[in-house]
Design an enzyme around this catalytic site. Structure first.
Site, short mmCIF file in Angstrom:
data_model
loop_
_atom_site.label_atom_id
_atom_site.label_comp_id
_atom_site.label_asym_id
_atom_site.label_seq_id
_atom_site.Cartn_x
_atom_site.Cartn_y
_atom_site.Cartn_z
N TYR A 274 -3.51 -10.28 -7.88
CA TYR A 274 -2.29 -9.81 -7.02
C TYR A 274 -1.32 -9.71 -7.83
O TYR A 274 -1.12 -10.27 -8.96
CB TYR A 274 -2.06 -11.02 -5.82
CG TYR A 274 -3.18 -10.84 -4.84
CD1 TYR A 274 -2.51 -10.11 -3.63
CD2 TYR A 274 -4.02 -11.47 -4.72
CE1 TYR A 274 -3.49 -10.10 -2.57
CE2 TYR A 274 -5.10 -11.34 -3.65
CZ TYR A 274 -4.57 -10.76 -2.52
OH TYR A 274 -5.44 -10.75 -1.39
N ASP B 198 -2.28 -9.86 5.07
CA ASP B 198 -1.28 -9.93 6.08
C ASP B 198 -0.59 -8.77 6.46
O ASP B 198 -0.71 -7.85 5.70
CB ASP B 198 -0.41 -10.92 5.82
CG ASP B 198 -0.82 -12.61 5.77
OD1 ASP B 198 -1.94 -12.52 6.65
OD2 ASP B 198 -0.24 -13.33 5.35
#
Lengths: 254, 254
Positions: free
Chosen positions: B117, B53
């Protein structure tokens, strides 16, 4: 009691032409001026602990705030609310993290016991997108031997000495004796850090000391030559002035 | 042998509308397209390991490069020189740190074994100028108790489970089963890190898992409720979607 406010702050120097107000370009001091005026409703005198160059950062910087021309301040803002109150009027890259009252006789520059700087070197052939504006990219690998030589050389910086060799050639300062308390080189992963504390620093001193350590890493200067180079008081004997954006004021102690 | 190039890169996502090319706004993929065209002299197909994103960062991201429409590439640039050669044509906030040849059958997204992540939370009342675009500022102090609860809750995320609860409500994906291998919360100083690895992630999954851990820190959700919340497949049972700029793709393993 006449008192001033002492701010403890940190800033990312990338967007600023240094700390000190100047005619061309935005400075940290100017942002503090604007924020204090917006918060208190009157003009203030802001005095910093140090002039920092364009692009230099601070993990810890100190500045006093007093009403313009008065050397004292009266405000109804509680001192422990000041950091958050200032945050409303400061940009994202400047943060006040603590505030306290000090006597009006206090001077943020003259009363410093010692300051500590860190110079960060990204030592890998490939650059680091996260450190591009907050370290100096030095791509030649400094191996174990080079690092050991840098550590050894740094030891010779410690003590009360005339550091004229490590001052920008155009500086006008006449008393060039300073006391370095600590001068240490460490490497973690691909990041080399040179950490130095002293009672005061000459213009560009940390950046020239670092450049001299780089000359040591490149075997252009031997650690045992440092004393002779310091004694020479000849700027040309030292290493290069490394770029400003690797430099951080890390600690201010009164 | 038909072969493609696999790039290992890192990028600071602040200036980009995510990885994937899109009509409005600059993306990382677009910058890679421009750089490979400038370097090789022909248009390339660039395929990334993940869509990220706007504002999300990558310490490690992978992308394949092949000549447009050919699924293979022929170049005289030595593969070990590629990172530095690309650096000439890429902005400061994107860096290729390694490159290798892979078979033309290789797919950078489908062949991923796992990805890891990290979500970073700046947990102090005062903001941090150095982390403003690379962490989420959560000012309420998470104490030892809250942290212990977060650690406990994170354990319930591990395993092969249907993670529909933790997917953005507007996502169209139908197979919502994934395997989380690791889900750990750590705090160092004022920085909380949530580290999670899985064979794949649903849209906004890490950000919603993090938001759920924040609800745990706030004692709105108990660690032992996580299993029920996961089983509910109801997005409203989970915590908020925390902002993109605290998220880093940290590792891609094939």
């Amino acid at each position: 009691m006449e008192r001033k406010i002492l701010l403890h702050l940190s800033f990312l120097g990338t967007a600023y032409c240094g700390y000190q107000i100047q005619p061309n370009g935005i400075t940290v001091q100017q942002k503090l001026n604007e924020a204090t005026k917006a918060l208190f409703g009157f003009d203030c005198d802001i005095v910093g602990c140090s002039r920092t160059d364009s692009g230099v950062h601070a993990n810890h910087f100190c500045a006093t705030v007093s009403e313009k021309g008065k050397n004292a301040i009266a405000t109804t803002v509680p001192i422990d609310r000041l950091p958050l109150a200032m945050a409303q009027f400061l940009p994202e890259d400047i943060a006040v993290f603590d505030a306290e009252y000090v006597d009006s006789s206090f001077h943020p520059r003259y009363d410093v016991k010692y300051k500590e700087y860190v110079y960060r070197i990204w030592n890998r052939r490939e650059r680091n997108p996260f450190l591009s504006d907050r370290s100096w990219h030095y791509p030649k690998t400094v191996g174990d031997d080079g690092l050991a030589q840098m550590k050894e050389a740094a030891k010779h910086f410690v003590g009360t000495q005339d550091f004229a060799t490590y001052m920008a050639a155009d500086s006008k300062v006449s008393d060039t004796v300073r006391t370095i308390y600590k001068a240490e080189v460490n490497k973690e992963g691909d990041l080399i850090e040179f950490r130095v504390s002293a009672d005061g620093f000459l213009y560009n001193m940390v950046r020239i000391l670092t450049g001299t350590l780089i000359a040591v890493a490149e075997h252009k200067i031997l650690p045992e030559e440092i004393e002779r180079i310091t004694a020479s008081k000849d700027r040309k004997q030292a290493g290069i002035t490394v770029p400003a954006h690797g430099l951080f004021l890390d600690k201010v102690v009164y």
